[in-house]
Design a protein around this motif. Structure first.
Motif, PDB file in Angstrom:
ATOM      1  N   GLU A 187      85.888  64.827  58.331  1.00  0.00           N
ATOM      2  CA  GLU A 187      84.519  64.917  58.702  1.00  0.00           C
ATOM      3  C   GLU A 187      83.487  63.522  59.650  1.00  0.00           C
ATOM      4  OE1 GLU A 187      79.544  64.557  56.589  1.00  0.00           O
ATOM      5  OE2 GLU A 187      81.296  64.235  55.916  1.00  0.00           O
ATOM      6  N   ARG A 188      84.163  62.357  59.323  1.00  0.00           N
ATOM      7  CA  ARG A 188      83.151  61.119  59.833  1.00  0.00           C
ATOM      8  C   ARG A 188      84.538  60.735  61.213  1.00  0.00           C
ATOM      9  NH1 ARG A 188      79.217  59.412  60.930  1.00  0.00           N
ATOM     10  NH2 ARG A 188      79.020  60.703  58.949  1.00  0.00           N
ATOM     11  N   VAL A 189      85.569  60.784  60.516  1.00  0.00           N
ATOM     12  CA  VAL A 189      86.125  60.584  62.276  1.00  0.00           C
ATOM     13  C   VAL A 189      85.785  61.321  63.153  1.00  0.00           C
ATOM     14  CG1 VAL A 189      88.558  60.439  63.526  1.00  0.00           C
ATOM     15  CG2 VAL A 189      88.436  59.999  60.955  1.00  0.00           C
ATOM     16  N   ALA A 190      85.614  63.078  62.985  1.00  0.00           N
ATOM     17  CA  ALA A 190      85.848  63.834  64.258  1.00  0.00           C
ATOM     18  C   ALA A 190      84.368  63.719  64.559  1.00  0.00           C
ATOM     19  CB  ALA A 190      84.720  65.579  63.686  1.00  0.00           C
ATOM     20  N   LEU A 191      83.048  63.529  63.722  1.00  0.00           N
ATOM     21  CA  LEU A 191      81.493  62.919  64.249  1.00  0.00           C
ATOM     22  C   LEU A 191      81.419  61.626  64.881  1.00  0.00           C
ATOM     23  CD1 LEU A 191      79.983  64.041  61.249  1.00  0.00           C
ATOM     24  CD2 LEU A 191      79.963  64.999  62.771  1.00  0.00           C
ATOM     25  N   ASN A 192      82.358  60.609  64.421  1.00  0.00           N
ATOM     26  CA  ASN A 192      81.762  59.263  65.225  1.00  0.00           C
ATOM     27  C   ASN A 192      82.690  59.527  66.373  1.00  0.00           C
ATOM     28  OD1 ASN A 192      81.778  57.989  63.197  1.00  0.00           O
ATOM     29  ND2 ASN A 192      83.390  56.769  62.785  1.00  0.00           N
TER      30      ASN A 192
ATOM     31  N   LEU B 176      83.447  62.723  68.546  1.00  0.00           N
ATOM     32  CA  LEU B 176      81.890  63.941  69.212  1.00  0.00           C
ATOM     33  C   LEU B 176      80.899  62.812  69.648  1.00  0.00           C
ATOM     34  CD1 LEU B 176      81.906  66.233  69.626  1.00  0.00           C
ATOM     35  CD2 LEU B 176      80.768  67.036  68.061  1.00  0.00           C
ATOM     36  N   ALA B 177      79.722  61.903  68.911  1.00  0.00           N
ATOM     37  CA  ALA B 177      78.734  60.988  68.478  1.00  0.00           C
ATOM     38  C   ALA B 177      79.106  59.765  70.080  1.00  0.00           C
ATOM     39  CB  ALA B 177      78.636  60.421  67.341  1.00  0.00           C
ATOM     40  N   ARG B 178      80.351  59.147  69.763  1.00  0.00           N
ATOM     41  CA  ARG B 178      80.499  58.362  71.642  1.00  0.00           C
ATOM     42  C   ARG B 178      81.151  59.306  72.905  1.00  0.00           C
ATOM     43  NH1 ARG B 178      79.328  53.610  73.398  1.00  0.00           N
ATOM     44  NH2 ARG B 178      81.195  52.717  74.410  1.00  0.00           N
ATOM     45  N   CYS B 179      81.748  59.870  72.226  1.00  0.00           N
ATOM     46  CA  CYS B 179      81.856  61.075  73.740  1.00  0.00           C
ATOM     47  C   CYS B 179      80.361  61.373  74.356  1.00  0.00           C
ATOM     48  CB  CYS B 179      83.155  61.875  73.632  1.00  0.00           C
ATOM     49  SG  CYS B 179      83.859  62.394  74.761  1.00  0.00           S
ATOM     50  N   SER B 180      80.363  61.867  73.278  1.00  0.00           N
ATOM     51  CA  SER B 180      78.392  62.666  74.056  1.00  0.00           C
ATOM     52  C   SER B 180      78.234  61.328  74.879  1.00  0.00           C
ATOM     53  CB  SER B 180      77.931  63.934  72.762  1.00  0.00           C
ATOM     54  OG  SER B 180      79.338  64.390  72.688  1.00  0.00           O
ATOM     55  N   GLY B 181      77.586  60.518  74.041  1.00  0.00           N
ATOM     56  CA  GLY B 181      76.759  59.296  74.408  1.00  0.00           C
ATOM     57  C   GLY B 181      77.039  58.486  75.963  1.00  0.00           C
TER      58      GLY B 181
ATOM     59  N   PHE C 269      89.069  66.600  70.861  1.00  0.00           N
ATOM     60  CA  PHE C 269      89.524  65.388  70.199  1.00  0.00           C
ATOM     61  C   PHE C 269      88.829  65.960  68.791  1.00  0.00           C
ATOM     62  CE2 PHE C 269      89.162  63.126  73.834  1.00  0.00           C
ATOM     63  CZ  PHE C 269      90.626  62.674  73.938  1.00  0.00           C
ATOM     64  N   PHE C 270      87.370  66.690  68.645  1.00  0.00           N
ATOM     65  CA  PHE C 270      86.975  67.440  67.341  1.00  0.00           C
ATOM     66  C   PHE C 270      87.677  68.100  66.734  1.00  0.00           C
ATOM     67  CE2 PHE C 270      84.751  69.734  64.676  1.00  0.00           C
ATOM     68  CZ  PHE C 270      83.608  69.112  63.924  1.00  0.00           C
TER      69      PHE C 270
ATOM     70  N   PHE D 271      74.853  63.500  65.748  1.00  0.00           N
ATOM     71  CA  PHE D 271      75.801  64.703  64.655  1.00  0.00           C
ATOM     72  C   PHE D 271      75.814  65.005  63.612  1.00  0.00           C
ATOM     73  CE2 PHE D 271      77.056  64.362  69.190  1.00  0.00           C
ATOM     74  CZ  PHE D 271      77.222  65.857  69.627  1.00  0.00           C
ATOM     75  N   SER D 272      75.933  66.163  62.549  1.00  0.00           N
ATOM     76  CA  SER D 272      76.005  65.531  61.490  1.00  0.00           C
ATOM     77  C   SER D 272      76.611  66.800  60.835  1.00  0.00           C
ATOM     78  CB  SER D 272      74.518  65.868  60.636  1.00  0.00           C
ATOM     79  OG  SER D 272      73.834  66.996  60.389  1.00  0.00           O
ATOM     80  N   LEU D 273      77.854  67.079  59.967  1.00  0.00           N
ATOM     81  CA  LEU D 273      78.799  67.816  59.674  1.00  0.00           C
ATOM     82  C   LEU D 273      78.412  68.267  57.659  1.00  0.00           C
ATOM     83  CD1 LEU D 273      80.920  69.828  60.553  1.00  0.00           C
ATOM     84  CD2 LEU D 273      82.641  68.811  59.191  1.00  0.00           C
TER      85      LEU D 273
END
Length: 289
Positions: A108-113, A115-120, A63-64, A273-275
């Motif tokens: 940036e924001r879509v990708a981080l959102n 990744l954060a949710r999926c990784s959680g 997704f990222f 995460f941050s970018l």
């Protein structure tokens, strides 16, 4: 939920053919009108670093990647999908994203959102699975349908659900489902008692879900069902309802084939995460939304 991480290049093949249109919709939702930030930063080629800022399982790589592909950027990963990222209270570089400055900012924001949710979800799933394996459970850990509307693809990719609708009785429901779906359909029936489970198995259910049983009730009923129907019917037993990280071990019984719980994907803590766009010699300060 698998026991071992697999190469992130394989995960994309599990997704439905339409999955990239979901990414397009998420980007459209995030920037529904004029992209003022993108206009300001321009199209100069820049690089940005993806930083992992809390420890956990890295998940959501396809997704990222697709987010930034649609924004005209490329991603080079320094960590593997499914691997455990350990930050030791600091941060760790996980990927480098290269592309026009406006593309980096747009994605940036879509990708981080994502990744954060999926990784959680992956982190919670892995932790619970490790606990269950340590306690001797050999069956499957699964999620439930209590997912976020519009975001189910991320939370449950690679997982399948089967449904049986109400037809007045368990036997009628199973027959109707088999007739509608054909020989390849797997039918799951949710039951509240051993008597209902017997009816479902006799009718030909492939999976019988013992819903909201106590830990002791699960052990007694599952053993009784497996012994009773041994050699006569093939079926899987699933347990669901009220299972959490704190009490799941009390349900362990290897007569149960599947433990399903929404605690691995509903209300889980996100991974941070941050970018950050890298500052190079002669350039101004970093740009981030």
């Amino acid at each position: 939920m698998m026991d071992l991480p697999i190469d992130h290049g394989c995960l994309e093949h599990l997704l439905p053919a339409s999955w990239k249109t979901s990414v397009t919709a998420w980007l459209a939702e995030d920037t529904p009108s004029f992209d003022v930030g993108g206009f300001v930063v321009g199209s100069e080629l820049r690089t940005a670093t993806l930083w992992g800022k809390s420890s956990g399982i890295l998940a959501g790589v396809p997704f990222f990647n697709e987010v930034f592909t649609q924004c005209g950027c490329t991603v080079e990963w320094h960590a593997r999908e499914g691997s455990h990222v350990e930050t030791h209270g600091g941060k760790k570089a996980l990927a480098t994203v290269t592309g026009p400055a406006h593309g980096l900012l747009e994605g940036e924001r879509v990708a981080l959102n994502i990744l954060a949710r999926c990784s959680g979800v992956a982190t919670m799933s892995r932790r619970l699975l490790v606990n269950l394996r340590s306690a001797g459970y050999k069956g499957v850990l699964a999620g439930t349908r209590k997912t976020t509307p519009g975001f189910r693809l991320v939370e449950k990719y690679g997982m399948l659900d089967n449904h049986v609708w109400s037809r007045g009785s368990i036997t009628q429901a199973v027959k109707a489902a088999k007739a509608a779906g054909g020989f390849s359909l797997k039918v799951e029936v949710e039951v509240q008692s051993e008597e209902e489970a017997d009816e479902a198995i006799k009718a030909g259910a492939d999976v019988v879900m013992l819903d909201n049983f106590s830990g002791e009730g699960v052990r007694v009923v599952s053993r009784s069902l497996k012994e009773k129907w041994k050699g006569e019917r093939q079926f899987l037993l699933e347990v669901s309802g009220g299972l959490t990280e704190d009490n799941a071990e009390s349900y362990i019984c290897n007569d149960i084939d599947i433990l399903s719980t929404s605690s691995i994907h509903q209300g889980v803590r996100h991974i941070d995460f941050s970018l950050k766009i890298n500052v190079e010699q002669g350039q101004g300060p970093e740009v981030s939304s």
